[in-house]
Design a protein around this motif. Sequence first.
Motif, mmCIF file in Angstrom:
data_model
loop_
_atom_site.group_PDB
_atom_site.id
_atom_site.type_symbol
_atom_site.label_atom_id
_atom_site.label_comp_id
_atom_site.label_asym_id
_atom_site.label_seq_id
_atom_site.Cartn_x
_atom_site.Cartn_y
_atom_site.Cartn_z
ATOM 1 N N CYS A 120 35.526 47.148 35.322
ATOM 2 C CA CYS A 120 35.657 47.098 35.267
ATOM 3 C C CYS A 120 37.059 46.501 34.803
ATOM 4 C CB CYS A 120 35.743 48.633 34.138
ATOM 5 S SG CYS A 120 37.487 49.311 35.304
ATOM 6 N N CYS B 31 31.117 49.455 34.634
ATOM 7 C CA CYS B 31 31.591 49.153 35.772
ATOM 8 C C CYS B 31 30.938 49.115 36.839
ATOM 9 C CB CYS B 31 32.701 49.990 36.006
ATOM 10 S SG CYS B 31 33.824 49.516 37.490
ATOM 11 N N GLU C 101 32.186 56.291 39.765
ATOM 12 C CA GLU C 101 32.397 56.042 38.437
ATOM 13 C C GLU C 101 31.281 56.745 37.848
ATOM 14 O OE1 GLU C 101 34.193 52.961 36.341
ATOM 15 O OE2 GLU C 101 35.931 52.759 37.955
ATOM 16 N N ASN D 32 41.587 54.119 40.440
ATOM 17 C CA ASN D 32 40.843 53.835 38.825
ATOM 18 C C ASN D 32 39.900 55.652 38.591
ATOM 19 O OD1 ASN D 32 38.762 54.294 41.151
ATOM 20 N ND2 ASN D 32 36.948 53.210 40.314
ATOM 21 N N LEU E 97 31.486 50.306 39.505
ATOM 22 C CA LEU E 97 31.145 51.544 40.081
ATOM 23 C C LEU E 97 30.564 52.401 39.695
ATOM 24 C CD1 LEU E 97 34.835 50.883 41.765
ATOM 25 C CD2 LEU E 97 32.658 51.630 42.987
ATOM 26 N N CYS F 276 39.004 47.386 37.431
ATOM 27 C CA CYS F 276 38.534 47.938 39.412
ATOM 28 C C CYS F 276 38.990 46.846 39.673
ATOM 29 C CB CYS F 276 37.423 48.037 39.132
ATOM 30 S SG CYS F 276 37.177 49.687 39.081
HETATM 31 ZN ZN LIG Z 1 35.480 51.027 37.233
#
Ligand SMILES: [Zn+2]
Lengths: 218, 563
Positions: B430, B420, B346, B366, B422, B433
Amino acid sequence: MKNLIRLTLIFFFISVFLSAETDNPFLSLNFNLGFSFIGQRGNNSEYISSVNPFPLTPSHSVTSVGGNINLRLRKKLILGLNMEYSMNKKLSLIDPSDQDELVVDSIDFYNFFIDLKYMFSLFNLNSFISFGAGNNITKGCDETWATTKKGYKIFLPEIDSRTSPIMVITAGIIFPLSDTLNIFTDASSYYLINEKISMFRISLGLSFTIIDDAREQK
Amino acid sequence: MFITNTTFKRGYFVKTKLFFSFIILLFLFTPFISANQRHSYKQYFFQYQNGEILYKGVKYTDNSDNFLNNDNGKFILKFFDCNMIHLKTITIDEPGVIQSDRRSFNQIKGSIIKKNGYTFSITISRKFDPVYVKFFRKADNCDTNYYQQKTTIINQQPEKDKLLFINQVKLNPNKKHKKLFSSINDAIILSHSKFIDNGPDKRRTDIVFIPIDYYDYEMDSFHKTIHNILYNVCWGGWTDKRTFFDASPIKEFKKLFNFHYLDIINFPLDWNKQINCTGDDCKEWLDNYVKNYINTPPDIYVFITKSYPWSSLTSFWYIILRKDACGNTLLRALARSILGGRLYNEFDAEDNYADGKALNKISDKNITIYTEREKIPWKHWISSTTPLPTPNNVHFKNSVGAFEGGYDYKYYYYRPQEKCVLHGDLWDFCKVCREHFTITLLKHWIHPFISATTNTPTSDTPINSEDTPILRFSVTIDAGLLAMFESAEIVWFMDDRKMNNYDGKSSIEIITSDIKAGKHIVKAAIIGQVRGTEGFIRKYIDTNFYYSFNEFEISKGRYRRDR
Ligand SMILES: [Zn+2]
């Protein structure tokens, strides 16, 4: 098989015994091609789910080839040794519960019998009727699995070779083509004594005369 | 009193000045010191051909310069052939002339010894402890070209300086910095440790740490790296004291994991290139390579490197972590591996503009390129009042929406939440995820059944209801995994349809004639919730934790052929 050997031996000795007395020895060799009609077996009311899904085997016909040796005993009496082989055929069976279809081979079988032909003239045609007795032998086969049209598996159990006595009644007509060659057609009805099933067969064949003293004396 | 007091103050001042001067000097010299310390070179045993014996070397990396005083050791070298038959012991009594090569730091070279008809050149490079040296003899009757035998070179004095390598006399000093890669054939597994043991490997998810290019004297450092990754706070540690096992959903599923490490020396980074494998073949090779130590094929391999251009790299089943990586780097890598269901990155790199439009039409897990509510994969998390795309401001700080930036691009890709793991956040995934990770663990990594039995034949022979009137299925549950659950119940399915009469039963009987002819699969499953995961999953998941039995087939019955 034992019965068959016994029958053959009986045939041999009777023919030797009887032919010794005939004035006009006659021997012919016949080959024929025919259709055997087999009646329906079972009934849809015998259906049991996942046990007996195809209870009805419909009536069907199978191609058969045959041959026989004929020996004249008396002027109008001919003794025959007959063999027929019926080739298997694809049978289409229907599951009455869901109309699923199974295609399966029928079982090959043989007919061996001796018969006594009575020759007579019908509307100026050489005709005969005969009565015979012998054996019906089915070929054995191994167990296997088959798949129906809808993709279900069905078990086909093994079948032992088995012999059952038969009685045969035949009527036929002979058309002479030459001195030694005849063409004939006949129709036979078979009754399997143990199984109480009747079969029917029609055939067309060629007859080769090998010995005919009566002809030579003419 | 006053004078004394002043003297004291002046002395104090002088000492302070000295102290600071020393610090500044130290500071000034630091580049040199660290340069020296960081310097390393690869050194090999070189083939030495004298009649029949061929010696081949081991790579190591040298970080120390404590060797200079220890050049009078007495060394015993033992050589073995490929059948482990002891060939020769050579005692080196006199090291002879030892020269130090200052430019290459830790190398002493050029000691020539004649012994037993062989001529060797000994290069003493440094001390380390203990020493494993592999000697090779070209094999005449052995299957492999070389056999590796671990041998200790005993340095009798002084005790703490154990070292060394043999070099060929004709070694060109100018070529010693040439980069030589270690060979996978030189790697040796020294030992194995299952340092977090939550149960049998077969029914747990096994994560294995493997050192890349480590030598034996570096194993402590390797172990420390693992410890740091799993138990240390990360760069935000002054405010966030959490560590790897505090991060959801790892925290809730902690009992699912077994952690192992293997002490391997000289395991090369490019091992897969060396054995020329791709994809799952590589995993199969590696599973086989570690088989003597870890019987069950491990699920995830984590390679620890001393230097690697990136802090981590994730593939399906392996992760490469640099030794300075923190626990959340491992967490992110796991989320992106098959363990977490291959979640997308992300990150939104500032300078990555994707040239005007999204290059990959992703809308999965995601990451999505869509902002229409119906097209967003995580729409079940988005409240009806949240605007799409969602502005990145304080009002939507904790909301799930569609925030621009993700998949390594600044624009055109949308992620579910502002923060998050990621996206580079420390420990919190998040919600989207976390849901995906949790579902993946439930569906693919939990195997709650120890065993299952059935009386259905395992071959593809269909069952005949006359011969097999009753089918029996039973399962045994792994209590260790069940302990993770808040609530759990066994349920049974046939052909993915729940059978209602068997809830809670660990063994069931089914009457064959009740089942339609054809192929069927009976499955046992546990439906339940892992403690602490309330609210993690909003997506409808029909079932989880399957135990599949063999597919079996009910035949239509039998037909007896006849004429
Ligand atoms: Zn996420």
